[in-house]
Motif scaffolding. Structure first.
Motif, mmCIF file in Angstrom:
data_model
loop_
_atom_site.group_PDB
_atom_site.id
_atom_site.type_symbol
_atom_site.label_atom_id
_atom_site.label_comp_id
_atom_site.label_asym_id
_atom_site.label_seq_id
_atom_site.Cartn_x
_atom_site.Cartn_y
_atom_site.Cartn_z
ATOM 1 N N GLN A 36 0.766 -1.184 0.061
ATOM 2 C CA GLN A 36 0.040 -0.029 -0.253
ATOM 3 C C GLN A 36 0.834 1.181 0.001
ATOM 4 O O GLN A 36 2.014 1.388 0.814
ATOM 5 N N GLY A 37 0.620 2.111 -0.947
ATOM 6 C CA GLY A 37 1.252 3.346 -1.127
ATOM 7 C C GLY A 37 2.282 3.455 -2.224
ATOM 8 O O GLY A 37 2.983 4.347 -2.435
ATOM 9 N N ASP A 38 2.917 2.209 -2.604
ATOM 10 C CA ASP A 38 3.818 2.484 -3.491
ATOM 11 C C ASP A 38 3.243 2.817 -4.955
ATOM 12 O O ASP A 38 1.978 2.783 -5.113
ATOM 13 N N ARG A 39 4.114 3.498 -5.560
ATOM 14 C CA ARG A 39 3.702 4.421 -6.830
ATOM 15 C C ARG A 39 4.250 3.454 -7.898
ATOM 16 O O ARG A 39 5.455 3.045 -7.962
ATOM 17 N N ILE A 40 3.523 3.075 -8.917
ATOM 18 C CA ILE A 40 3.624 2.233 -10.020
ATOM 19 C C ILE A 40 3.304 2.602 -11.237
ATOM 20 O O ILE A 40 2.521 3.716 -11.435
ATOM 21 N N VAL A 41 3.773 2.233 -12.399
ATOM 22 C CA VAL A 41 3.460 2.354 -13.761
ATOM 23 C C VAL A 41 2.969 1.139 -14.254
ATOM 24 O O VAL A 41 3.251 -0.025 -13.994
ATOM 25 N N LEU A 42 1.789 1.370 -15.070
ATOM 26 C CA LEU A 42 1.395 0.072 -15.617
ATOM 27 C C LEU A 42 1.851 -0.323 -17.030
ATOM 28 O O LEU A 42 2.186 0.643 -17.662
ATOM 29 N N TYR A 43 2.287 -1.520 -16.926
ATOM 30 C CA TYR A 43 2.838 -1.889 -18.449
ATOM 31 C C TYR A 43 2.689 -3.445 -18.426
ATOM 32 O O TYR A 43 3.349 -4.174 -17.571
ATOM 33 N N GLY A 44 2.064 -3.658 -19.691
ATOM 34 C CA GLY A 44 1.702 -5.326 -19.646
ATOM 35 C C GLY A 44 2.966 -5.828 -20.512
ATOM 36 O O GLY A 44 3.890 -5.159 -20.914
ATOM 37 N N SER A 45 2.962 -7.312 -20.173
ATOM 38 C CA SER A 45 4.063 -7.937 -20.803
ATOM 39 C C SER A 45 3.727 -8.680 -22.203
ATOM 40 O O SER A 45 2.394 -8.272 -22.574
ATOM 41 N N GLY A 46 4.479 -9.048 -22.956
ATOM 42 C CA GLY A 46 3.993 -9.622 -24.247
ATOM 43 C C GLY A 46 4.172 -8.285 -25.352
ATOM 44 O O GLY A 46 4.868 -7.461 -25.230
ATOM 45 N N ASP A 47 3.439 -8.805 -26.404
ATOM 46 C CA ASP A 47 3.396 -7.913 -27.613
ATOM 47 C C ASP A 47 2.719 -6.697 -27.312
ATOM 48 O O ASP A 47 2.866 -5.601 -28.033
ATOM 49 N N ASP A 48 1.541 -6.590 -26.556
ATOM 50 C CA ASP A 48 0.675 -5.463 -26.347
ATOM 51 C C ASP A 48 1.154 -4.924 -24.562
ATOM 52 O O ASP A 48 0.740 -5.447 -23.587
ATOM 53 N N PRO A 49 1.679 -3.885 -24.544
ATOM 54 C CA PRO A 49 1.944 -3.320 -23.344
ATOM 55 C C PRO A 49 0.673 -2.574 -22.591
ATOM 56 O O PRO A 49 0.960 -2.185 -21.322
#
Length: 135
Positions: A36-49
């Protein structure tokens, strides 16, 4: 003969004690990598991020465990977030998302979107679709 049996009794008891059922050592519950509280960036794996962000962790789990037809019906409960969307972790449930695609169950991560059109809305994503943001 009787003396021999009595002489061997301690050895027999000792041998039997070594082969008995032992109490298993409890394994600790799985822990989330994010907190809780961590700042993140969304980024998928594979061909489609891009990342599917869900309205509930239960639909997130159902989607990843479902056959194709059922998974397709669940998509109306998800929003496609662009790669690089910033978010903050509000909850994490370790090993909550079993799947045909993963070797081990994934964490379900509850997030608050901090950028983009969904800013200020809470969603759920799988842990592998997140990257810890360096401050």
């Amino acid at each position: 003969m009787r003396k021999l049996a009595w002489a061997l009794l301690p050895l027999i008891l000792l041998a039997l004690a070594g082969t008995g059922h032992k109490t298993p050592v409890p394994t600790p519950p799985p822990q989330c990598e994010l907190h809780q509280g961590d700042r993140i960036v969304l980024y998928g794996s594979g061909d489609d991020p891009d990342v599917l962000a869900w309205d509930s962790r239960f639909r997130l789990r159902s989607y990843h465990a479902a056959p194709f037809d059922e998974a397709e019906q669940l998509l109306s409960h998800a929003v496609l977030e662009a790669a690089g969307t910033r978010a903050q972790v509000v909850a994490c449930v370790a090993g909550f998302v079993p799947s045909h695609s993963f070797e081990t169950p994934e964490d379900a991560v509850g997030i608050m979107i901090l950028s983009g059109p969904e800013k200020g809305i809470g969603k759920w994503v799988i842990g592998s679709d997140t990257r810890l943001r360096r401050r």
